[in-house]
Design a protein around this motif. Structure first.
Motif, PDB file in Angstrom:
ATOM      1  N   LEU A 360       7.574 -10.235  14.105  1.00  0.00           N
ATOM      2  CA  LEU A 360       6.660 -10.454  13.451  1.00  0.00           C
ATOM      3  C   LEU A 360       5.425  -9.171  12.878  1.00  0.00           C
ATOM      4  O   LEU A 360       4.654  -8.831  11.794  1.00  0.00           O
ATOM      5  N   TRP A 361       5.319  -8.684  14.389  1.00  0.00           N
ATOM      6  CA  TRP A 361       3.747  -7.662  13.934  1.00  0.00           C
ATOM      7  C   TRP A 361       4.273  -5.933  13.188  1.00  0.00           C
ATOM      8  O   TRP A 361       5.803  -6.023  13.414  1.00  0.00           O
ATOM      9  N   GLN A 362       3.234  -5.932  12.533  1.00  0.00           N
ATOM     10  CA  GLN A 362       4.116  -4.285  11.657  1.00  0.00           C
ATOM     11  C   GLN A 362       2.845  -3.423  12.369  1.00  0.00           C
ATOM     12  O   GLN A 362       1.914  -3.375  12.727  1.00  0.00           O
ATOM     13  N   LEU A 543      -8.620 -12.021   7.528  1.00  0.00           N
ATOM     14  CA  LEU A 543      -7.759 -11.600   8.951  1.00  0.00           C
ATOM     15  C   LEU A 543      -6.760 -10.694   9.339  1.00  0.00           C
ATOM     16  O   LEU A 543      -6.460  -9.495  10.446  1.00  0.00           O
ATOM     17  N   ARG A 544      -6.318  -9.798   8.278  1.00  0.00           N
ATOM     18  CA  ARG A 544      -5.354  -9.129   8.495  1.00  0.00           C
ATOM     19  C   ARG A 544      -6.295  -7.351   8.796  1.00  0.00           C
ATOM     20  O   ARG A 544      -6.011  -6.433   9.513  1.00  0.00           O
ATOM     21  N   GLN A 545      -6.883  -7.614   7.130  1.00  0.00           N
ATOM     22  CA  GLN A 545      -7.677  -6.567   7.682  1.00  0.00           C
ATOM     23  C   GLN A 545      -8.899  -6.336   9.166  1.00  0.00           C
ATOM     24  O   GLN A 545      -8.801  -4.728   9.552  1.00  0.00           O
ATOM     25  N   ARG A 546      -8.603  -7.224   9.270  1.00  0.00           N
ATOM     26  CA  ARG A 546      -9.577  -6.835  10.795  1.00  0.00           C
ATOM     27  C   ARG A 546      -8.415  -7.232  11.868  1.00  0.00           C
ATOM     28  O   ARG A 546      -8.971  -6.316  13.490  1.00  0.00           O
ATOM     29  N   ALA A 547      -7.557  -7.151  11.593  1.00  0.00           N
ATOM     30  CA  ALA A 547      -6.213  -7.262  12.993  1.00  0.00           C
ATOM     31  C   ALA A 547      -5.728  -4.924  12.858  1.00  0.00           C
ATOM     32  O   ALA A 547      -5.671  -4.949  13.403  1.00  0.00           O
ATOM     33  N   ALA A 555      -9.030   6.360  11.953  1.00  0.00           N
ATOM     34  CA  ALA A 555      -7.816   5.851  11.785  1.00  0.00           C
ATOM     35  C   ALA A 555      -8.193   4.611  10.866  1.00  0.00           C
ATOM     36  O   ALA A 555      -7.647   3.971  10.040  1.00  0.00           O
ATOM     37  N   GLU A 556      -9.097   3.837  10.957  1.00  0.00           N
ATOM     38  CA  GLU A 556      -9.681   2.410  11.080  1.00  0.00           C
ATOM     39  C   GLU A 556      -9.997   2.259   9.371  1.00  0.00           C
ATOM     40  O   GLU A 556      -9.020   1.364   8.995  1.00  0.00           O
ATOM     41  N   ALA A 557     -10.432   3.223   8.290  1.00  0.00           N
ATOM     42  CA  ALA A 557     -10.662   2.786   7.248  1.00  0.00           C
ATOM     43  C   ALA A 557      -9.109   2.473   6.449  1.00  0.00           C
ATOM     44  O   ALA A 557      -8.462   1.542   5.954  1.00  0.00           O
ATOM     45  N   ALA A 558      -8.597   3.908   6.281  1.00  0.00           N
ATOM     46  CA  ALA A 558      -7.421   4.188   6.061  1.00  0.00           C
ATOM     47  C   ALA A 558      -6.663   2.939   6.441  1.00  0.00           C
ATOM     48  O   ALA A 558      -5.653   2.142   5.944  1.00  0.00           O
ATOM     49  N   ASN A 559      -5.793   2.204   7.738  1.00  0.00           N
ATOM     50  CA  ASN A 559      -5.360   1.426   8.305  1.00  0.00           C
ATOM     51  C   ASN A 559      -5.922  -0.175   7.430  1.00  0.00           C
ATOM     52  O   ASN A 559      -5.392  -0.935   7.399  1.00  0.00           O
ATOM     53  N   ARG A 560      -7.285  -0.368   6.897  1.00  0.00           N
ATOM     54  CA  ARG A 560      -7.821  -1.333   6.676  1.00  0.00           C
ATOM     55  C   ARG A 560      -7.057  -1.423   5.440  1.00  0.00           C
ATOM     56  O   ARG A 560      -6.860  -2.544   4.873  1.00  0.00           O
ATOM     57  N   ALA A 561      -7.069  -0.696   4.348  1.00  0.00           N
ATOM     58  CA  ALA A 561      -6.467  -0.327   3.672  1.00  0.00           C
ATOM     59  C   ALA A 561      -4.583  -0.421   3.257  1.00  0.00           C
ATOM     60  O   ALA A 561      -4.157  -1.239   2.663  1.00  0.00           O
ATOM     61  N   HIS A 568       2.830  -3.237   2.648  1.00  0.00           N
ATOM     62  CA  HIS A 568       2.920  -4.104   3.931  1.00  0.00           C
ATOM     63  C   HIS A 568       2.400  -5.629   4.121  1.00  0.00           C
ATOM     64  O   HIS A 568       2.089  -6.880   4.870  1.00  0.00           O
ATOM     65  N   MET A 569       2.061  -6.292   2.872  1.00  0.00           N
ATOM     66  CA  MET A 569       1.427  -7.457   2.092  1.00  0.00           C
ATOM     67  C   MET A 569       1.892  -7.464   0.929  1.00  0.00           C
ATOM     68  O   MET A 569       1.759  -7.786  -0.233  1.00  0.00           O
ATOM     69  N   PRO A 570       2.775  -9.032   0.526  1.00  0.00           N
ATOM     70  CA  PRO A 570       3.041  -9.375  -0.740  1.00  0.00           C
ATOM     71  C   PRO A 570       1.660 -10.037  -1.126  1.00  0.00           C
ATOM     72  O   PRO A 570       1.426 -10.329  -1.010  1.00  0.00           O
ATOM     73  N   ALA A 571       2.615  -9.438  -2.758  1.00  0.00           N
ATOM     74  CA  ALA A 571       1.086  -9.410  -3.597  1.00  0.00           C
ATOM     75  C   ALA A 571       1.116 -11.085  -4.018  1.00  0.00           C
ATOM     76  O   ALA A 571      -0.178 -11.857  -4.100  1.00  0.00           O
ATOM     77  N   THR A 572       1.988 -12.236  -4.032  1.00  0.00           N
ATOM     78  CA  THR A 572       1.792 -13.354  -3.756  1.00  0.00           C
ATOM     79  C   THR A 572       2.548 -13.695  -2.225  1.00  0.00           C
ATOM     80  O   THR A 572       3.512 -13.834  -1.983  1.00  0.00           O
ATOM     81  N   ILE A 573       1.672 -14.838  -1.856  1.00  0.00           N
ATOM     82  CA  ILE A 573       1.940 -15.709  -0.668  1.00  0.00           C
ATOM     83  C   ILE A 573       2.695 -16.796  -0.865  1.00  0.00           C
ATOM     84  O   ILE A 573       2.417 -16.997  -1.444  1.00  0.00           O
ATOM     85  N   ASP A 574       3.444 -17.446  -0.048  1.00  0.00           N
ATOM     86  CA  ASP A 574       3.903 -18.351   0.284  1.00  0.00           C
ATOM     87  C   ASP A 574       3.445 -19.228   2.554  1.00  0.00           C
ATOM     88  O   ASP A 574       2.785 -18.878   2.167  1.00  0.00           O
TER      89      ASP A 574
END
Length: 651
Positions: A360-362, A543-547, A555-561, A568-574
């Motif tokens: 599950l985790w990237q 939540l994902r940016q906190r993760a 690398a924190e700023a780059a990783n948050r983006a 890494h994340m779909p534009a439309t979530i379900d």
């Protein structure tokens, strides 16, 4: 600040003679008239909280929420693996379904006593008395919410019983939800924003619970309810408050969650910057993949409400501690350099993450595995064990000096570990043991890299490396250094090093039932249910940016983006994506079976839990297993038997 866990039992209840005694008389070392006094009322409320430890923190609470889902399957130990495979042992006589039924109804009767008797109590500060009544309503609502989700229609006593009875009936699901919502709305009005004793209910706790209740009710009626309204509902349609619909439930759930997220109307909740800090004391030199020590202060800005435990002598009852820490630990204490200790835990090896859960985790930014992206994996699982076998004392099992020696010949252990395909005679030196170099306390003894590293890497180090099993079925016992039913990522959120010795089961870690991380996910799911997909995505992005936070690393700023980009994340979530995100954020936090029950996404068990799927020898059947069985003792001891108190379909 004094914590509620430090209170003695205020109200001792006799054990239920049988499940049928839903209206168990309140008895103890004092007469019931004591509970009409201020001191007695306080004792009754304290007892109401104490009874939470009869269920939460016990094996039963883990078994009915995490086991047999898309995320958690069985390890090699435990006599109730049928709960994961849904075999015949999962029936109306199984103790794990009788226990919460009995425990929650015992608490309900205590709540009823407080609510009924409090108005007549004199000589008590009116605001304090109103708060205590509100706390009892919160606790009653919590108990009924768990009961209706697990069992469907259930008895709904709202008054104190003064004696045992063999008369009971099942109230409709919609009627139970109406009472839960009523209790929580009334509780919110009279609960304070904060309590001097941490662990008491607050406005925030009641709001979080109400948001989850309304979100859950929004999915009703389920197909099985609509097909059999006479059994499940009070009428031909699902009864809600006047003017209420599924749409208004979704909208209200989101609005209430927002009051916590935005601190509307008071409160001071906030996500912790680093995920691992929710559960673990600072990791220090051990690093984020090591074991998880209990934080010195189990209160923080993200925590909304928890069930209180302690290991302080004289402040807990033996065999009533939080034993969750034993449930999801891997086998480690038979390896070279290792012994069982309080930090790494006493592993019952009941359960392990499914292949689906592990993927599950990237975890990394790219395929070089050099930079962590989603820190929640390392905040959830242990993948490094440090050599400890030379330590002595109550918290360490004695293994002798030989356990610290290097791997030579027959010391490799079963399967030729830690490497394979090499000689294991008494005179042979195993190539990856650095010519038999001994372990020093603190050395890496076991490592689960989370990706394949190959034979050459294993032979270059002296510690045992366990690579992922890449396809189901994973082996029952490894011969190739892969995860199996003995060795797998250890879920560390419940680890508890404060026990007096390595075999003690009375843990003192609090059970975190409500935190702001979940509130965001409730709001996201409610927004999605109301048709606001961009709004739902925005909550998840937070939540994902906190993760992606890595404690201020370069690398924190780059990783948050990166963690929310198109890759890494779909534009439309379900809803499926939100369930994935709940798995990443809340793994092991006693929510998963209830998540599947709420959303109806039962296909995930068949798709993602090899052992439970009928395609591979399991027995999961949505038509039957969408509810838990009513305890058979309840039916047998009710006047009229199954005619008066029918069993859930399929059992």
């Amino acid at each position: 600040m004094k914590n509620l866990r430090f209170m003695a039992w205020g109200l001792a209840l006799a054990p239920l003679a049988a499940c049928v005694n839903l209206d168990e008389q309140l008895v103890g070392t004092v007469t019931t008239t004591y509970f009409t006094t201020p001191a007695g009322l306080e004792a009754a409320v304290d007892g109401d909280y104490a009874q939470l430890r009869d269920f939460f923190g016990r094996e039963e609470s883990f078994a009915v929420t995490e086991f047999g889902t898309d995320l958690t399957t069985n390890g090699d130990q435990g006599g109730y693996q049928f709960e994961n495979t849904y075999a015949a042992g999962l029936n109306a006589s199984a103790v794990h379904y009788q226990f919460p039924w009995t425990s929650l109804y015992r608490g309900i009767n205590t709540s009823n006593t407080v609510i009924e008797r409090a108005p007549a109590v004199t000589g008590m500060d009116p605001a304090v008395k109103a708060s205590r009544i509100a706390e009892a309503k919160f606790l009653r609502a919590l108990s009924y919410f768990w009961l209706v989700q697990m069992y469907g229609p259930a008895p709904l006593p709202l008054t104190e019983s003064q004696g045992a009875s063999n008369v009971a009936h099942r109230s409709p699901v919609d009627s139970i939800y109406l009472q839960i919502v009523k209790d929580l709305r009334e509780a919110i009005s009279d609960l304070p924003l904060t309590q001097s004793q941490f662990g008491r209910a607050t406005k925030g706790a009641a709001r979080h619970l109400l948001a989850k209740v309304l979100l859950t009710r929004a999915y009703h009626p389920y197909g099985y309810e609509a097909a059999n309204t006479d059994f499940y509902l009070s009428g031909p349609t699902f009864l809600r408050d006047a003017g209420g619909t599924a749409a208004t439930d979704f909208a209200a759930a989101r609005a209430i969650a927002d009051t916590l997220i935005q601190n509307i109307g008071g409160g001071s909740y906030a996500l912790l910057p680093n995920y691992v800090d929710i559960f673990c004391a600072p990791m220090g030199a051990r690093g984020p993949a090591s074991y998880c020590n209990v934080p010195t202060n189990e209160t923080n800005a993200e925590l909304i409400w928890s069930v209180q435990f302690t290991t302080t002598a004289g402040q807990f009852t033996t065999d009533r501690g939080n034993a969750l820490f034993v449930q999801m630990l891997s086998f480690y204490d038979d390896r070279q350099g290792m012994t069982r200790d309080c930090n790494n835990g006493r592993g019952f090896r009941r359960a392990r993450p499914t292949l689906f859960a592990r993927n599950l985790w990237q975890r990394w930014t790219d395929s070089t595995y050099t930079t962590t992206l989603d820190t929640r994996y390392d905040g959830t699982f242990q993948s490094v064990w440090h050599a400890n076998a030379a330590n002595t004392g109550a918290c360490f099992m004695s293994q002798g000096a030989a356990r610290m020696n290097g791997y030579r010949g027959t010391t490799c252990g079963s399967g030729g570990l830690p490497t394979f395909g090499v000689a294991t005679s008494d005179t042979a030196t195993v190539p990856n043991c650095t010519n038999g170099a001994a372990f020093v306390v603190g050395d890496t003894a076991i490592f689960q890299p989370g990706h394949m590293v190959g034979q050459a890497v294993r032979q270059a180090v002296k510690y045992a490396i366990y690579e992922p099993c890449l396809a189901e079925p994973c082996p029952n016992q490894t011969t190739v250094g892969q995860y199996d039913i003995f060795r797998y990522p250890t879920m560390k959120k419940w680890q508890d090093e404060a026990r007096p010795d390595f075999n003690n089961l009375d843990g003192g870690r609090d059970v975190l039932l409500m935190r702001l991380g979940e509130t965001y996910l409730l709001a996201a799911e409610a927004a999605l249910g109301a048709g606001d997909q961009p709004g739902a995505r925005a909550y998840v992005v937070t939540l994902r940016q906190r993760a992606a936070n890595c404690g201020g690393c370069a690398a924190e700023a780059a990783n948050r983006a990166l963690i929310v980009d198109a890759t890494h994340m779909p534009a439309t979530i379900d809803l499926e994506y939100i369930l994935d995100e709940r798995g990443r954020e809340l793994y092991g936090e006693l929510t998963r079976w209830l998540d599947l029950a709420r959303t109806g996404l039962w296909h995930r068990i068949v798709d993602d839990n090899w052992q439970a799927s009928p395609l591979h020898g399991g027995f999961f059947n949505e038509a039957k297993h969408h509810l838990r069985p009513i305890p058979q003792a309840q039916i047998d001891l009710t006047a009229g038997g199954t005619r008066a108190f029918p069993q859930n379909p399929g059992y």
